[in-house]
Design a protein around this motif. Structure first.
Motif, short mmCIF file in Angstrom:
data_model
loop_
_atom_site.label_atom_id
_atom_site.label_comp_id
_atom_site.label_asym_id
_atom_site.label_seq_id
_atom_site.Cartn_x
_atom_site.Cartn_y
_atom_site.Cartn_z
N CYS A 191 0.87 -1.13 -0.01
CA CYS A 191 0.23 0.01 -0.02
C CYS A 191 0.80 1.21 0.08
CB CYS A 191 -1.04 0.17 1.46
SG CYS A 191 -1.83 1.37 1.40
N HIS A 192 0.49 2.32 -0.70
CA HIS A 192 1.22 3.82 -0.68
C HIS A 192 1.58 3.99 0.73
CE1 HIS A 192 2.68 6.77 -3.74
NE2 HIS A 192 2.95 7.20 -2.30
N SER A 193 0.41 3.71 1.86
CA SER A 193 0.69 4.07 3.19
C SER A 193 2.11 3.39 3.66
CB SER A 193 -0.53 3.47 3.81
OG SER A 193 -1.66 4.19 3.48
N LEU A 237 4.77 3.30 2.41
CA LEU A 237 5.83 4.22 2.19
C LEU A 237 5.80 5.34 2.72
CD1 LEU A 237 5.43 2.60 -0.74
CD2 LEU A 237 6.17 4.47 -1.93
N HIS A 238 4.52 5.80 2.79
CA HIS A 238 4.36 7.17 3.82
C HIS A 238 4.94 6.91 5.10
CE1 HIS A 238 2.08 9.62 0.94
NE2 HIS A 238 1.14 8.86 1.14
N THR A 239 4.52 5.81 5.77
CA THR A 239 4.92 5.34 6.95
C THR A 239 6.46 5.25 7.59
OG1 THR A 239 2.66 4.40 7.17
CG2 THR A 239 4.31 4.28 9.21
N LEU A 250 -5.93 1.95 -4.54
CA LEU A 250 -7.14 2.25 -4.14
C LEU A 250 -8.20 2.61 -5.16
CD1 LEU A 250 -5.72 2.41 -1.26
CD2 LEU A 250 -6.99 4.55 -0.62
N GLY A 251 -7.67 3.51 -6.06
CA GLY A 251 -8.42 3.86 -7.11
C GLY A 251 -9.31 2.82 -7.99
N HIS A 252 -8.25 1.85 -8.20
CA HIS A 252 -8.83 0.70 -8.95
C HIS A 252 -9.83 -0.03 -8.28
CE1 HIS A 252 -6.48 -2.59 -7.52
NE2 HIS A 252 -7.02 -3.42 -8.36
N GLY A 304 -13.57 13.30 4.92
CA GLY A 304 -12.36 12.37 4.79
C GLY A 304 -13.01 10.92 5.47
N SER A 305 -12.24 9.84 5.18
CA SER A 305 -12.45 8.66 5.39
C SER A 305 -11.26 7.67 6.01
CB SER A 305 -13.71 7.73 4.65
OG SER A 305 -13.93 6.78 5.02
N LEU A 306 -11.34 6.81 6.91
CA LEU A 306 -10.25 6.14 7.39
C LEU A 306 -10.64 4.63 7.23
CD1 LEU A 306 -7.31 5.93 8.64
CD2 LEU A 306 -8.47 6.13 10.86
N ILE A 307 -9.65 3.86 6.45
CA ILE A 307 -9.93 2.34 6.42
C ILE A 307 -11.46 2.02 6.76
CG2 ILE A 307 -7.43 1.62 6.40
CD1 ILE A 307 -8.12 0.96 9.52
N GLY A 308 -11.96 1.01 7.64
CA GLY A 308 -13.26 0.58 8.09
C GLY A 308 -12.97 -0.27 8.92
N LYS A 320 6.71 6.96 -7.99
CA LYS A 320 6.45 7.96 -9.34
C LYS A 320 5.08 7.79 -9.61
CE LYS A 320 10.42 5.59 -11.49
NZ LYS A 320 10.48 4.41 -12.22
N GLY A 321 4.29 7.02 -9.13
CA GLY A 321 2.78 7.30 -9.17
C GLY A 321 2.33 6.57 -10.41
N ASN A 322 2.72 5.70 -11.10
CA ASN A 322 2.27 5.32 -12.27
C ASN A 322 1.40 4.15 -12.25
OD1 ASN A 322 3.23 7.51 -13.71
ND2 ASN A 322 5.15 6.52 -13.98
P1 NAP Z 1 -0.93 4.59 -5.64
O1 NAP Z 1 -1.29 3.03 -5.86
O2 NAP Z 1 0.34 4.93 -5.66
O3 NAP Z 1 -2.17 5.52 -6.54
C1 NAP Z 1 -2.33 6.77 -6.29
C2 NAP Z 1 -2.79 7.28 -7.66
O4 NAP Z 1 -3.00 8.78 -7.48
C3 NAP Z 1 -1.70 7.20 -8.68
O5 NAP Z 1 -1.87 5.97 -9.47
C4 NAP Z 1 -2.03 8.37 -9.55
O6 NAP Z 1 -3.17 7.96 -10.50
C5 NAP Z 1 -2.65 9.39 -8.50
N1 NAP Z 1 -1.20 10.37 -8.30
C6 NAP Z 1 -0.11 9.90 -7.88
N2 NAP Z 1 0.81 11.19 -7.52
C7 NAP Z 1 -0.08 11.99 -7.92
C8 NAP Z 1 0.23 13.78 -8.00
N3 NAP Z 1 1.40 13.85 -7.77
N4 NAP Z 1 -0.81 14.07 -8.45
C9 NAP Z 1 -2.22 13.77 -8.71
N5 NAP Z 1 -2.33 12.55 -8.67
C10 NAP Z 1 -1.40 11.54 -8.38
O7 NAP Z 1 -1.59 4.71 -4.07
P2 NAP Z 1 -2.58 3.93 -3.13
O8 NAP Z 1 -1.83 2.78 -2.22
O9 NAP Z 1 -3.89 3.70 -3.97
O10 NAP Z 1 -3.07 4.95 -1.72
C11 NAP Z 1 -3.23 6.18 -2.30
C12 NAP Z 1 -3.52 7.21 -1.09
O11 NAP Z 1 -4.44 6.51 -0.18
C13 NAP Z 1 -2.16 7.18 -0.40
O12 NAP Z 1 -1.69 8.26 0.24
C14 NAP Z 1 -2.19 6.35 0.92
O13 NAP Z 1 -1.50 6.56 1.98
C15 NAP Z 1 -3.90 6.63 1.18
N6 NAP Z 1 -4.66 5.70 2.00
C16 NAP Z 1 -5.44 6.09 2.79
C17 NAP Z 1 -5.96 5.21 3.71
C18 NAP Z 1 -7.16 5.88 4.59
O14 NAP Z 1 -7.65 4.76 5.40
N7 NAP Z 1 -7.61 7.02 4.35
C19 NAP Z 1 -6.00 3.93 3.37
C20 NAP Z 1 -4.98 3.23 2.67
C21 NAP Z 1 -4.24 4.28 1.79
P3 NAP Z 1 -3.18 8.66 -11.95
O15 NAP Z 1 -1.91 8.32 -12.62
O16 NAP Z 1 -4.43 8.33 -12.38
O17 NAP Z 1 -3.25 10.17 -11.68
#
Ligand code: NAP
Ligand code: ZN
Length: 348
Positions: A40-42, A44-46, A186-188, A290-294, A332-334
Motif C-alpha cells: 500500500c502507498h501508506s 511508503l508514507h509511514t 485504492l482507485g482501481h 474524509g474517511s479512514l479504512i473501515g 513515481k505514481g504510475n
Molecule cells: P497508489 O497506488 O500510488 O495510487 C495513487 C494514484 O494517485 C496514482 O496511481 C495516480 O493516479 C495518482 N497520483 C499519484 N501522484 C499524483 C500526483 N502528484 N498528483 C495527482 N495524482 C497523483 O497509492 P494507493 O495505495 O492507492 O494510496 C493512495 C493514497 O491513499 C496514499 O496516500 C495512501 O497513504 C492513502 N491511504 C489512505 C487510507 C485511508 O484509510 N484513508 C488507506 C490506505 C491508503 P493517476 O495516474 O491516475 O493520476
C-alpha cells in the motif's frame, strides 16, 4: 516464534531482511503463516516518516493473506489450516462507543496498527506483513471466502475496505455518478466496487494513459484533470468523488465537478492541502469529507462482497527481493494495479 521480514532501519532506508520473534500465543491469539502481502502507498508514507517519527527497524505491510498454523486455548472462530486475512489494525480497546459500534478505526483509546504501533499488553512494536508469519488476536482476524483467490485477495484488506467504507457511508448505488481521482491501488478497487454497487463511474486521472485500464474494470473512461476544456465540460456532473491522490494537492481543481449537494471524500493525502476556495461549497451545498479504512465487521463485509460479485484486485505478483523496486514505481505514481508479494520467496 521465529520470524523474518523486510524492514527499514531508518526513515527512507531500503528494506532489508530482518530476523525477529513473534510473541508466544496468548489464549485469544491466532498464529498465521503469511502467504501474500499487498503493498500500500501508506507503507511508503509511514516508513519514509511522512506521518511522523516511527520505531525502527520497521516491517511494513497491512494487506495480509495467510493460513492459520496455531490457535490459543480460547480461540473459537478459527481452526488450524483455515485461510485467513489481516488488515490495517490488530487491536483496539474493544470497550469504547466506537469499538462497540464496529468502528475500531476510531477507537477512543487509539487503534493498534498492524505495524509501527505498540502492543497494548507488552508494549512491543507491531511488525507488519512483509514477513513470514504474524500473531493476531482473534477479533482482528478475518475469513477469506472460498471463491476468492488467495493470490489476489490481499489488496481487499486495505485498498478494498478504504474505498468500500465511504462508498457505503455515502450510499453509492444505482444511478450515482461517481468520480475516482487517481487510478492506483485504492482507485482501481474503488472503481470495481462502485461499479458492482450499480454506479456510473469515471476515473479522474492526470493523463489518458490509463484509459484502457479504466475501461477494462468497468469505468466509462478517463476525465483528464490537466485538460481545462474537458474539466469545464464536466462541471456539475458528479454526485460523489473519491480522492485517492497520495500527495498534497488542490481540491479547487475538482470541486466544480460536483453537482449541488455532492461530496468529495478524501482517502489519499493525510496532511496539509492547498488553500480551499469556499465558493463551490457555499454555492451548491457541496461537501469535503474524509474517511479512514473501515471497521473489522465492515472489512469482513467487503471480503464477502468481493466474493459475491466476483471482484478480484488487479495484482502484479513480485518476489520479496523486488520490493524496493516496486516502492520506486509507486513513488513515481504510475501503476494502475497493486503490487503483491508472494511470501514463499522469503525463507525463515
Ligand atoms: P497508489 O497506488 O500510488 O495510487 C495513487 C494514484 O494517485 C496514482 O496511481 C495516480 O493516479 C495518482 N497520483 C499519484 N501522484 C499524483 C500526483 N502528484 N498528483 C495527482 N495524482 C497523483 O497509492 P494507493 O495505495 O492507492 O494510496 C493512495 C493514497 O491513499 C496514499 O496516500 C495512501 O497513504 C492513502 N491511504 C489512505 C487510507 C485511508 O484509510 N484513508 C488507506 C490506505 C491508503 P493517476 O495516474 O491516475 O493520476
Ligand atoms: Zn493501506
Amino acid at each position: 516464534m521465529k520470524s523474518i521480514g523486510y524492514a527499514a532501519e531508518s526513515a527512507g532506508a531500503e528494506l532489508k531482511p530482518f530476523h525477529f520473534n513473534r510473541r508466544d500465543l496468548r489464549p485469544n491469539d491466532v498464529a498465521i503463516e503469511i502467504l501474500y502481502s499487498g503493498i500500500c502507498h501508506s507503507d511508503l508514507h509511514t516508513v519514509n516518516g511522512d506521518w511522523g517519527e516511527q520505531p525502527y527497524p520497521l516491517i511494513p505491510g497491512h494487506e495480509i493473506v495467510g493460513r492459520v498454523t496455531a490457535i490459543g486455548a480460547d480461540v473459537k472462530k478459527y481452526q488450524v489450516g483455515e485461510n485467513v486475512a489481516v488488515g490495517c489494525m490488530v487491536d483496539s480497546c474493544q470497550n469504547c462507543d466506537q469499538c462497540e459500534q464496529g468502528d475500531e478505526q476510531f477507537c477512543r483509546n487509539g487503534l493498534t496498527a498492524t505495524y509501527g504501533s505498540r502492543d497494548r499488553l507488552s508494549g512491543e512494536v507491531t511488525q507488519g506483513g512483509y514477513s513470514k508469519n504474524i500473531v493476531v488476536r482473534e477479533e482482528f482476524v478475518l475469513k477469506v471466502p472460498e471463491s476468492l483467490s488467495l493470490e489476489t485477495a490481499a489488496p481487499i484488506l486495505c485498498a478494498g475496505i478504504t474505498t468500500y467504507s465511504p462508498l457505503k457511508a455515502w450510499k453509492v448505488g444505482p444511478g450515482t455518478r461517481v468520480g475516482v481521482i487517481g487510478l492506483g491501488g485504492l482507485g482501481h478497487m474503488a472503481v470495481k466496487l462502485a461499479v458492482a454497487m450499480g454506479a456510473e463511474v469515471t476515473v479522474i486521472s492526470r493523463s489518458k494513459d490509463k484509459q484502457e485500464n479504466a475501461k477494462a474494470i468497468g469505468a466509462t473512461g478517463i476525465l483528464c484533470s490537466k485538460d481545462q476544456d474537458e474539466m469545464q465540460k464536466a462541471a456539475n456532473s458528479f454526485d460523489f468523488i473519491l480522492d485517492t491522490v497520495p500527495v498534497k494537492h488542490d481540491f479547487n481543481t475538482y470541486m466544480p465537478l460536483l453537482d449541488v449537494d455532492g461530496s468529495l471524500v478524501l482517502v489519499g493525502q493525510i496532511g496539509p492541502m492547498e488553500e480551499i476556495m469556499t465558493v463551490p461549497l457555499v454555492f451548491g451545498r457541496r461537501r469535503i469529507a474524509g474517511s479512514l479504512i473501515g471497521g473489522i465487521a465492515e472489512t469482513q463485509e467487503v471480503l464477502d462482497f468481493c466474493a459475491q460479485h466476483g471482484i478480484h484486485p488487479e495484482c502484479k505478483m513480485i518476489n520479496i527481493d523486488q520490493v524496493n523496486q516496486a516502492w520506486g514505481e509507486l513513488t513515481k505514481g504510475n501503476p494502475a494495479h497493486r503490487f503483491v508479494i508472494d511470501m514463499s520467496s522469503l525463507s525463515l
